[in-house]
Design a protein around this motif. Structure first.
Motif, short mmCIF file in Angstrom:
data_model
loop_
_atom_site.label_atom_id
_atom_site.label_comp_id
_atom_site.label_asym_id
_atom_site.label_seq_id
_atom_site.Cartn_x
_atom_site.Cartn_y
_atom_site.Cartn_z
N VAL A 1 46.35 24.58 77.69
CA VAL A 1 45.99 25.77 76.93
C VAL A 1 47.12 26.76 77.15
CG1 VAL A 1 44.33 27.62 76.61
CG2 VAL A 1 43.53 25.33 77.24
N GLU A 2 47.78 27.14 76.07
CA GLU A 2 48.96 27.98 76.17
C GLU A 2 48.71 29.38 75.61
OE1 GLU A 2 51.36 24.94 77.87
OE2 GLU A 2 51.74 27.08 77.58
N GLN A 3 49.15 30.34 76.37
CA GLN A 3 49.10 31.74 75.93
C GLN A 3 50.43 32.41 76.27
OE1 GLN A 3 45.04 32.52 78.17
NE2 GLN A 3 45.42 34.16 76.68
N ASN A 4 50.84 33.36 75.45
CA ASN A 4 51.98 34.19 75.84
C ASN A 4 51.57 35.09 76.99
OD1 ASN A 4 53.75 33.22 73.86
ND2 ASN A 4 52.92 34.61 72.33
N SER A 5 52.39 35.13 78.03
CA SER A 5 51.99 35.87 79.22
C SER A 5 52.07 37.38 79.03
CB SER A 5 52.85 35.47 80.42
OG SER A 5 54.22 35.74 80.15
N GLY A 6 52.87 37.81 78.04
CA GLY A 6 53.04 39.24 77.83
C GLY A 6 54.03 39.82 78.83
N PRO A 7 53.97 41.12 79.07
CA PRO A 7 52.90 41.99 78.57
C PRO A 7 53.04 42.32 77.09
CG PRO A 7 54.48 43.26 79.81
CD PRO A 7 54.91 41.83 79.93
N LEU A 8 51.89 42.45 76.45
CA LEU A 8 51.83 42.87 75.07
C LEU A 8 51.46 44.36 75.08
CD1 LEU A 8 51.67 42.27 72.00
CD2 LEU A 8 49.25 41.72 72.36
N SER A 9 52.31 45.16 74.54
CA SER A 9 52.08 46.60 74.51
C SER A 9 51.79 47.05 73.09
CB SER A 9 53.29 47.35 75.05
OG SER A 9 53.49 47.08 76.42
N VAL A 10 50.68 47.77 72.91
CA VAL A 10 50.34 48.31 71.60
C VAL A 10 49.94 49.77 71.77
CG1 VAL A 10 49.56 46.07 70.73
CG2 VAL A 10 47.90 47.65 71.72
N PRO A 11 50.17 50.59 70.76
CA PRO A 11 49.75 51.99 70.85
C PRO A 11 48.25 52.11 70.63
CG PRO A 11 50.83 51.59 68.76
CD PRO A 11 50.96 50.33 69.54
N GLU A 12 47.68 53.13 71.20
CA GLU A 12 46.25 53.40 71.02
C GLU A 12 45.91 53.50 69.54
OE1 GLU A 12 44.96 56.79 73.18
OE2 GLU A 12 42.89 56.70 72.45
N GLY A 13 44.82 52.82 69.15
CA GLY A 13 44.39 52.83 67.76
C GLY A 13 44.92 51.67 66.93
N ALA A 14 45.89 50.95 67.45
CA ALA A 14 46.48 49.83 66.72
C ALA A 14 45.65 48.56 66.92
CB ALA A 14 47.91 49.59 67.20
N ILE A 15 46.04 47.52 66.19
CA ILE A 15 45.39 46.21 66.35
C ILE A 15 46.20 45.38 67.33
CG2 ILE A 15 44.76 44.04 65.22
CD1 ILE A 15 44.35 45.61 62.63
N ALA A 16 45.53 44.85 68.34
CA ALA A 16 46.17 43.93 69.28
C ALA A 16 45.81 42.51 68.88
CB ALA A 16 45.69 44.21 70.71
N SER A 17 46.81 41.65 68.83
CA SER A 17 46.61 40.26 68.43
C SER A 17 47.01 39.35 69.58
CB SER A 17 47.44 39.94 67.18
OG SER A 17 47.29 38.59 66.82
N LEU A 18 46.05 38.58 70.07
CA LEU A 18 46.29 37.68 71.20
C LEU A 18 46.10 36.25 70.72
CD1 LEU A 18 44.05 39.73 73.61
CD2 LEU A 18 46.53 39.72 73.60
N ASN A 19 47.03 35.39 71.09
CA ASN A 19 47.05 34.03 70.56
C ASN A 19 46.91 32.97 71.64
OD1 ASN A 19 47.61 35.16 67.99
ND2 ASN A 19 49.75 35.36 68.60
N CYS A 20 46.39 31.84 71.24
CA CYS A 20 46.16 30.74 72.18
C CYS A 20 46.26 29.42 71.42
CB CYS A 20 44.77 30.91 72.79
SG CYS A 20 44.20 29.57 73.85
N THR A 21 46.98 28.47 71.97
CA THR A 21 47.02 27.13 71.39
C THR A 21 46.54 26.13 72.44
OG1 THR A 21 49.33 26.79 72.06
CG2 THR A 21 48.94 27.67 69.84
#
Lengths: 116, 115
Positions: A4-24
């Motif tokens: 199970v693979e995920q990008n480790s990040g960090p993923l930074s998004v501004p408040e109010g934005a959409i965060a998209s997290l992926n997994c294969t």
């Protein structure tokens, strides 16, 4: 090898934005899929589960599953600083030992940071 | 909380000593699991139990043993602790485990350091 693979990040998004997290995932026999949230120093807590292709919405969270592409994602709308955590993707597979039970295989997690 | 406690919550021990971690649940769930979580590896299953006295190995079972003499308690034993077993250990429970949709709920964790 079940992966199970995920990008480790960090993923930074501004408040109010959409965060998209992926997994294969690698095993086509995977039956069910789960997203857990883990705050630093705390235990994982379940936020979403999805079992069939398509989208599943729960409040600000939407899980998306595409079994043909072996891909599952989590969208967080209107991201808040309190959403800053590590998100773990988990896949349920039938174990070929024991009482015919299912086991979860986890990805390493994606660290999300929501910037105020 | 899912009615799961783990003890101790923190432990420091020395190489070669035996260590037992306890998981206690108040939910009367059939399935219980032990995981370890390490940077760069994520959560990995050590052992699980599908009933009293019924246990099986997970992905990283070498060096660990388990016992379940009562529905509510699942013990993880490191017979002779090594530094590679320094980790955070989580217990999880599930109502069944016989269905792919069964959710696992996690305890608060035990941070173990082996010097």
């Amino acid at each position: 090898q079940k992966e199970v693979e995920q990008n480790s990040g960090p993923l930074s998004v501004p408040e109010g934005a959409i965060a998209s997290l992926n997994c294969t995932y690698s095993d086509r026999g995977s039956q069910s899929f789960f997203w857990y949230r883990q705050y630093s120093g705390k235990s994982p807590e379940l936020i979403m589960s999805i079992y069939s292709n398509g989208d599943k919405e729960d409040g600000r969270f939407t899980a998306q599953l595409n079994k043909a592409s072996q891909y599952v994602s989590l969208l967080i709308r209107d991201s808040q600083p309190s959403d800053s955590a590590t998100y773990l993707c988990a896949v349920a597979l039938l174990a070929y030992s024991g009482a015919g039970s299912y086991q979860l295989t986890f990805g390493k997690g994606t660290k999300l940071s929501v910037i105020p | 909380d899912a009615g799961i406690t783990q003890s101790p919550r923190h432990k420091v021990t020395e190489t070669g000593t035996p260590v037992t971690l306890r998981c206690h649940q108040t939910e009367n769930h059939r399935y219980m699991y032990w995981y370890r979580q390490d940077p760069g590896h994520g959560l990995r299953l050590i052992h699980y139990s599908y009933g009293v006295k019924d246990t099986d190995k997970g992905e990283v079972s070498d060096g660990y043993s388990v016992s379940r003499s009562k529905t509510e308690d699942f013990l993880l034993t490191l017979e002779s602790a090594t530094s590679s077993q320094t980790s955070v250990y989580f217990c999880a429970i599930s109502p069944s485990g016989g269905r792919s949709t069964d959710t696992q709920y996690f305890g608060p964790g035990t941070r173990l350091t082996v010097l």
